[in-house]
Design a protein around this motif. Structure first.
Motif, PDB file in Angstrom:
ATOM      1  N   GLU A  96      93.620 -47.496  81.611  1.00 34.77           N
ATOM      2  CA  GLU A  96      94.301 -46.203  81.712  1.00 34.77           C
ATOM      3  C   GLU A  96      94.332 -45.484  80.361  1.00 34.77           C
ATOM      4  O   GLU A  96      94.959 -44.432  80.249  1.00 34.77           O
ATOM      5  CB  GLU A  96      95.733 -46.399  82.237  1.00 34.77           C
ATOM      6  N   ARG A  97      93.721 -46.070  79.355  1.00 34.65           N
ATOM      7  CA  ARG A  97      93.712 -45.497  77.987  1.00 34.65           C
ATOM      8  C   ARG A  97      95.133 -45.259  77.480  1.00 34.65           C
ATOM      9  O   ARG A  97      95.532 -44.133  77.185  1.00 34.65           O
ATOM     10  CB  ARG A  97      92.885 -44.205  77.936  1.00 34.65           C
ATOM     11  N   LEU A  98      95.872 -46.371  77.398  1.00 34.97           N
ATOM     12  CA  LEU A  98      97.259 -46.295  76.929  1.00 34.97           C
ATOM     13  C   LEU A  98      97.407 -47.112  75.650  1.00 34.97           C
ATOM     14  O   LEU A  98      96.912 -48.246  75.575  1.00 34.97           O
ATOM     15  CB  LEU A  98      98.209 -46.846  77.994  1.00 34.97           C
ATOM     16  N   PHE A  99      98.062 -46.549  74.665  1.00 35.41           N
ATOM     17  CA  PHE A  99      98.432 -47.278  73.450  1.00 35.41           C
ATOM     18  C   PHE A  99      99.530 -48.273  73.847  1.00 35.41           C
ATOM     19  O   PHE A  99     100.494 -47.897  74.516  1.00 35.41           O
ATOM     20  CB  PHE A  99      98.952 -46.278  72.413  1.00 35.41           C
ATOM     21  N   LEU A 100      99.413 -49.519  73.424  1.00 37.72           N
ATOM     22  CA  LEU A 100     100.403 -50.533  73.825  1.00 37.72           C
ATOM     23  C   LEU A 100     101.476 -50.716  72.761  1.00 37.72           C
ATOM     24  O   LEU A 100     101.153 -50.921  71.585  1.00 37.72           O
ATOM     25  CB  LEU A 100      99.705 -51.876  74.022  1.00 37.72           C
ATOM     26  N   LEU A 101     102.731 -50.634  73.161  1.00 36.65           N
ATOM     27  CA  LEU A 101     103.840 -50.975  72.264  1.00 36.65           C
ATOM     28  C   LEU A 101     104.503 -52.238  72.801  1.00 36.65           C
ATOM     29  O   LEU A 101     105.059 -52.212  73.904  1.00 36.65           O
ATOM     30  CB  LEU A 101     104.883 -49.850  72.212  1.00 36.65           C
ATOM     31  N   ALA A 102     104.417 -53.327  72.039  1.00 40.67           N
ATOM     32  CA  ALA A 102     105.005 -54.595  72.485  1.00 40.67           C
ATOM     33  C   ALA A 102     106.254 -54.879  71.656  1.00 40.67           C
ATOM     34  O   ALA A 102     106.179 -55.160  70.466  1.00 40.67           O
ATOM     35  CB  ALA A 102     103.994 -55.718  72.344  1.00 40.67           C
TER      36      ALA A 102
ATOM     37  N   HIS B 272     104.025 -66.050  74.299  1.00 37.72           N
ATOM     38  CA  HIS B 272     102.666 -65.609  73.990  1.00 37.72           C
ATOM     39  C   HIS B 272     102.764 -64.204  73.432  1.00 37.72           C
ATOM     40  O   HIS B 272     103.258 -63.313  74.118  1.00 37.72           O
ATOM     41  CB  HIS B 272     101.803 -65.532  75.255  1.00 37.72           C
ATOM     42  N   SER B 273     102.269 -64.007  72.226  1.00 38.43           N
ATOM     43  CA  SER B 273     102.317 -62.648  71.687  1.00 38.43           C
ATOM     44  C   SER B 273     101.197 -61.818  72.311  1.00 38.43           C
ATOM     45  O   SER B 273     100.143 -62.340  72.686  1.00 38.43           O
ATOM     46  CB  SER B 273     102.160 -62.666  70.168  1.00 38.43           C
ATOM     47  N   PHE B 274     101.435 -60.520  72.423  1.00 37.39           N
ATOM     48  CA  PHE B 274     100.392 -59.624  72.937  1.00 37.39           C
ATOM     49  C   PHE B 274      99.158 -59.643  72.036  1.00 37.39           C
ATOM     50  O   PHE B 274      98.030 -59.617  72.510  1.00 37.39           O
ATOM     51  CB  PHE B 274     100.944 -58.188  73.087  1.00 37.39           C
ATOM     52  N   LYS B 275      99.395 -59.717  70.726  1.00 37.22           N
ATOM     53  CA  LYS B 275      98.264 -59.754  69.798  1.00 37.22           C
ATOM     54  C   LYS B 275      97.365 -60.953  70.068  1.00 37.22           C
ATOM     55  O   LYS B 275      96.137 -60.829  70.119  1.00 37.22           O
ATOM     56  CB  LYS B 275      98.833 -59.830  68.364  1.00 37.22           C
TER      57      LYS B 275
ATOM     58  N   GLN C 261      91.509 -52.222  72.016  1.00 35.72           N
ATOM     59  CA  GLN C 261      92.827 -51.851  72.544  1.00 35.72           C
ATOM     60  C   GLN C 261      93.829 -51.679  71.403  1.00 35.72           C
ATOM     61  O   GLN C 261      94.057 -52.597  70.620  1.00 35.72           O
ATOM     62  CB  GLN C 261      93.328 -52.926  73.528  1.00 35.72           C
ATOM     63  N   GLU C 262      94.442 -50.504  71.325  1.00 35.86           N
ATOM     64  CA  GLU C 262      95.425 -50.237  70.272  1.00 35.86           C
ATOM     65  C   GLU C 262      96.777 -50.838  70.652  1.00 35.86           C
ATOM     66  O   GLU C 262      97.236 -50.702  71.792  1.00 35.86           O
ATOM     67  CB  GLU C 262      95.542 -48.717  70.069  1.00 35.86           C
ATOM     68  N   LEU C 263      97.372 -51.494  69.676  1.00 30.36           N
ATOM     69  CA  LEU C 263      98.606 -52.240  69.937  1.00 30.36           C
ATOM     70  C   LEU C 263      99.519 -52.141  68.713  1.00 30.36           C
ATOM     71  O   LEU C 263      99.051 -52.182  67.579  1.00 30.36           O
ATOM     72  CB  LEU C 263      98.243 -53.718  70.194  1.00 30.36           C
ATOM     73  N   ALA C 264     100.817 -52.000  68.966  1.00 32.43           N
ATOM     74  CA  ALA C 264     101.816 -52.149  67.897  1.00 32.43           C
ATOM     75  C   ALA C 264     102.817 -53.183  68.388  1.00 32.43           C
ATOM     76  O   ALA C 264     103.342 -53.071  69.495  1.00 32.43           O
ATOM     77  CB  ALA C 264     102.514 -50.818  67.610  1.00 32.43           C
ATOM     78  N   SER C 265     103.049 -54.205  67.576  1.00 32.57           N
ATOM     79  CA  SER C 265     103.996 -55.255  67.956  1.00 32.57           C
ATOM     80  C   SER C 265     105.165 -55.246  66.982  1.00 32.57           C
ATOM     81  O   SER C 265     104.983 -55.206  65.765  1.00 32.57           O
ATOM     82  CB  SER C 265     103.293 -56.617  67.921  1.00 32.57           C
ATOM     83  N   PHE C 266     106.379 -55.275  67.530  1.00 31.37           N
ATOM     84  CA  PHE C 266     107.598 -55.116  66.723  1.00 31.37           C
ATOM     85  C   PHE C 266     108.395 -56.414  66.657  1.00 31.37           C
ATOM     86  O   PHE C 266     108.489 -57.143  67.647  1.00 31.37           O
ATOM     87  CB  PHE C 266     108.479 -54.020  67.328  1.00 31.37           C
TER      88      PHE C 266
ATOM     89  N   VAL D 206     100.310 -53.298  63.393  1.00 33.31           N
ATOM     90  CA  VAL D 206      99.437 -52.472  64.224  1.00 33.31           C
ATOM     91  C   VAL D 206      98.055 -53.115  64.296  1.00 33.31           C
ATOM     92  O   VAL D 206      97.583 -53.707  63.319  1.00 33.31           O
ATOM     93  CB  VAL D 206      99.347 -51.017  63.716  1.00 33.31           C
ATOM     94  N   VAL D 207      97.457 -53.001  65.465  1.00 33.80           N
ATOM     95  CA  VAL D 207      96.157 -53.629  65.727  1.00 33.80           C
ATOM     96  C   VAL D 207      95.229 -52.552  66.280  1.00 33.80           C
ATOM     97  O   VAL D 207      95.634 -51.815  67.192  1.00 33.80           O
ATOM     98  CB  VAL D 207      96.315 -54.774  66.755  1.00 33.80           C
TER      99      VAL D 207
END
Lengths: 509, 509
Positions: free
Chosen positions: A277-283, A299-302, A316-321, A341-342
């Protein structure tokens, strides 16, 4: 001083006038912000506390706050090692004291060496102290089984909230039906909807449903996403891991499943969805240390993303907090946190740094604390044994609290509760009698807000209505923290709370 | 996990695609943000430091940062009492240590009593710890000669920046030519323009001019305000006190006047202007303890407003900001600060509290530090003598640095400098030869940015170009902090710097 307008000033001297800044003239986006965790119910709790202090008679002697995940406010003791090192950093004169273990001193000296002027009182660079960003990267690598993490992709923040807001800010664009839409899980953490309201973006709620034990599908997510395209442009997907989905969203009292801590399969599906869906992921992974149930694992998203290989891993763009506020340490007051950020576009990453620089830097004591959390004492260090014992004691007690909460609630009439496997909250469902729902509507309140206000007035217990987080139409919940220490205190609280729905039902039937 | 889109996912597997978040798709407001204090020149300074570490030969051996008011990074020692109390708060086990004075212990106990769970690790209420807000209110009352201050109008913040952003957020409304305009003094602190860019509001620059010695008029302010009404709706006026106006804005080397710390008359005029033009006043008063020059005195906007009586005192809306980062303490890393609001509409004030609650709370160690700054040891306290001695030493040294800076710069060819009477910066004007201006234009740089970059490359000295703060067309400045400790270090820096314009002029003529 010469003033050409002195005479005009005389003329207006006695005129009374409206304020410049009123509800009518202020930022309408700010008005649309709602924030349940600290909303009207917490305001009322504050008033009740004041009334109690003034000697007003109430059916209770103290207000019990179970509205916010604030471990130390609930009696949890800080971890000794963390506070020793911090005290040494704050007051380096103590470095010569014999009352601190050697490894605490070495850690404090190492942190101070990395600070401007060797002091916590200097600003750091806006992305955070370089040494600490490197320590965070090494922590992520260890956590994720050796998958590389680049310190240049790690940005320290003022708690996780600050970093989440920063990433959301980058994502917001467009006007009208091209406005950015962000998919958020229901029930949500209200930071997301509040921030999106403030930024003029659209939150697109999604729910998970369970197709078979341990198997989850996203039909309403897909439907919601398609529907959303009519009025906004969905560009990001938020997930809370562990947390929602799916631990809070289902009809209560399902058989125990490993679902509440997300399974690896579930995470892979989310990543595929986001990619397609072309969505930036915020985990939002601030509860990564709060996984108690046997057989559950974080399990981390990264990690999952990287192990999925192409085309996901490289694109896939990802930001993990992460945060220092939760976990075993519960150091909320220090406001430490970070985002990794990935696959973020390099030019956008520069823009993120610029945006962070306007606020100068995250609080340096919080940065120092984060450093200790991501690199705790090693087995050969003098502080190791005590550190481990304290950490395990906190986590074991949280596990016992999770179990106790589920048990007490599920024995009570009118209330039911999923197993609490991660995080530090329960989200029980309550049955509200039709007359109570009607009464709430007369008062212009959500039925569960009405329930929670009555609960507060009658028992002094402050919890947050489910409507603040979102819930399925026609169901009512409240969110309660399970942090009260010691366990006996939590038991008394749970028992008091679980007697209330029956009394409430009696009153309104 | 069942996934209805598994097949589509296969189909996209090998497709390479653009990022979701790019410069083209990101928040355009964030792209418009500029922040000179930590801008390209600081990035280049970081790179140079890295090159030096890698052994690259340079005409200097270290990068000297004079770009940001960061006292402790420049060698200022923290005030002992502040750090003693903070260490006790961080690690209460130290309360039994004989190595801390009794008043420090009492202060730590008092702060901890006011914290959730008696710990700095608990969240506070979003507006800050009640006890500390009360202490701030008492500080304001003392400062303003007994004019009352209500703790309910005091909100603690993550440094002053955070509070300034919050108040600006409330003020932003409208679209197109009804967008909020905010008047900011030129040269400005770039937080204002950066935040207004991010919020989609308009900054309306104003300059002061001097009509006679010690007398100031605002012609361009009035003109700018009138012009601004074509494309925006001016709703707020920012002033920096002490600071700008008018200390940085005039042709340099005027005879010494008491202008740089705002005179009372000047403040009254600003208040009248704001009242007549219906502007909300934002008074950035973070340098209130940094007044060195003989005959200068700090007048707060609140005090002057209240003493002006009706109609101003009871109606003019004002927010005054303060911080723990400046003054004699220079505790930048702790991110402590507060805002006091005056005459704010009660409903808007509720909205402000709600907005603050989304970020949970300001860092609690910074709150504790603020408490000590607003209520230092009393003359009868054991720590008083040392505290006073340390504070006075810092302020005396700053005064000496201010004098030295003016003296060295005004003896140097091609450079001239106003007296530095408040704050901790100088803003010298440099004469740039026409060929240097041309060369800068060829490179697409502001001429003073070009000058500062050359200065950095040749000397390792990092200062901020005047264009980052705003300056009169055709004049060139740079901002330099005067914080280097000890004085001898500052002298060497000033001498090195003041030799550079001549060399630069030679090179480009």
């Amino acid at each position: 001083m010469a003033s050409s307008t002195g005479d005009r000033s005389q003329a207006v001297r006695n005129r009374l006038r409206a304020k410049v800044l009123t509800l009518d003239s202020m930022n309408p986006r700010v008005q649309r912000v709602e924030y349940a965790v600290r909303g009207p119910i917490v305001q009322r709790a504050l008033e009740l506390e004041q009334e109690l202090r003034q000697g007003v008679k109430k059916p209770f002697t103290e207000v019990i706050r179970a509205n916010i995940g604030d471990a130390q406010a609930m009696g949890q003791r800080p971890i000794t090692f963390l506070r020793q090192v911090l005290a040494l950093c704050v007051n380096p004169d103590l470095l010569s004291s014999p009352n601190f273990p050697d490894d605490a001193k070495k850690r404090a000296e190492r942190i101070l060496q990395a600070c401007g002027g060797h002091s916590l009182g200097a600003y750091s660079v806006s992305s955070g102290i370089q040494l600490i960003r490197e320590d965070v990267a090494r922590y992520i690598e260890r956590r994720d089984g050796g998958i590389p993490a680049d310190p240049n992709n790690v940005f320290l923040s003022t708690g996780a909230s600050d970093a989440i807001v920063t990433v959301l800010k980058l994502l917001v664009a467009g006007e009208g039906h091209t406005r950015t839409g962000v998919l958020i899980p229901i029930p949500q953490y209200p930071l997301y909807s509040a921030t999106l309201a403030e930024l003029g973006a659209v939150h697109v709620d999604y729910y998970l449903t369970r197709s078979a034990p341990g198997r989850w599908t996203w039909p309403s997510f897909t439907v919601h996403c398609a529907k959303a395209r009519d009025h906004c442009r969905p560009r990001a997907l938020c997930v809370i891991n562990p947390g929602v989905p799916p631990w809070l969203t289902r009809p209560c009292c399902l058989p125990r499943t490993p679902g509440q801590v997300q399974t690896r399969e579930c995470i892979e599906a989310v990543i595929r969805f986001a990619f397609e869906e072309r969505l930036f992921l915020l985990a939002d992974e601030v509860y990564q240390d709060n996984v108690y149930a046997a057989g559950s694992q974080f399990h981390s998203f990264k990690k999952v993303l990287m192990e999925m290989g192409p085309p996901y891993a490289g694109q896939q763009e990802l930001a993990s907090f992460h945060s220092t506020s939760k976990g075993y340490m519960g150091e909320c007051g220090f406001r430490g946190g970070y985002v990794e950020v990935v696959n973020m576009d390099a030019a956008v990453q520069q823009q993120m740094l610029k945006l962070m620089s306007v606020r100068l830097c995250p609080p340096v004591p919080g940065q120092a604390l984060l450093d200790l959390v991501v690199s705790p004492p090693a087995p050969t260090d003098p502080s190791f044994a005590q550190f481990q014992a304290e950490k395990q004691a906190v986590l074991a007690e949280l596990a016992a609290k999770a179990k106790l909460t589920e048990q007490v609630f599920n024995e009570a009439p009118g209330i039911s509760c999923n197993p609490v496997q991660g995080a530090m909250y329960s989200f029980p469902r309550v049955q509200l009698p039709p007359r109570a729902v009607e009464r709430a509507q007369e008062l212009g309140l959500a039925p569960d807000m009405f329930f929670c206000l009555r609960l507060l007035e009658e028992t002094g217990i402050c919890v947050v209505p489910g409507s603040g987080f979102g819930q399925r139409e026609g169901t009512y919940h409240f969110r309660m923290t399970i942090l009260h220490t010691p366990l006996e205190k939590l038991r008394l609280l749970l028992e008091k709370l679980s007697r209330f729905p029956a009394q409430f039902t009696l009153e309104y039937s």
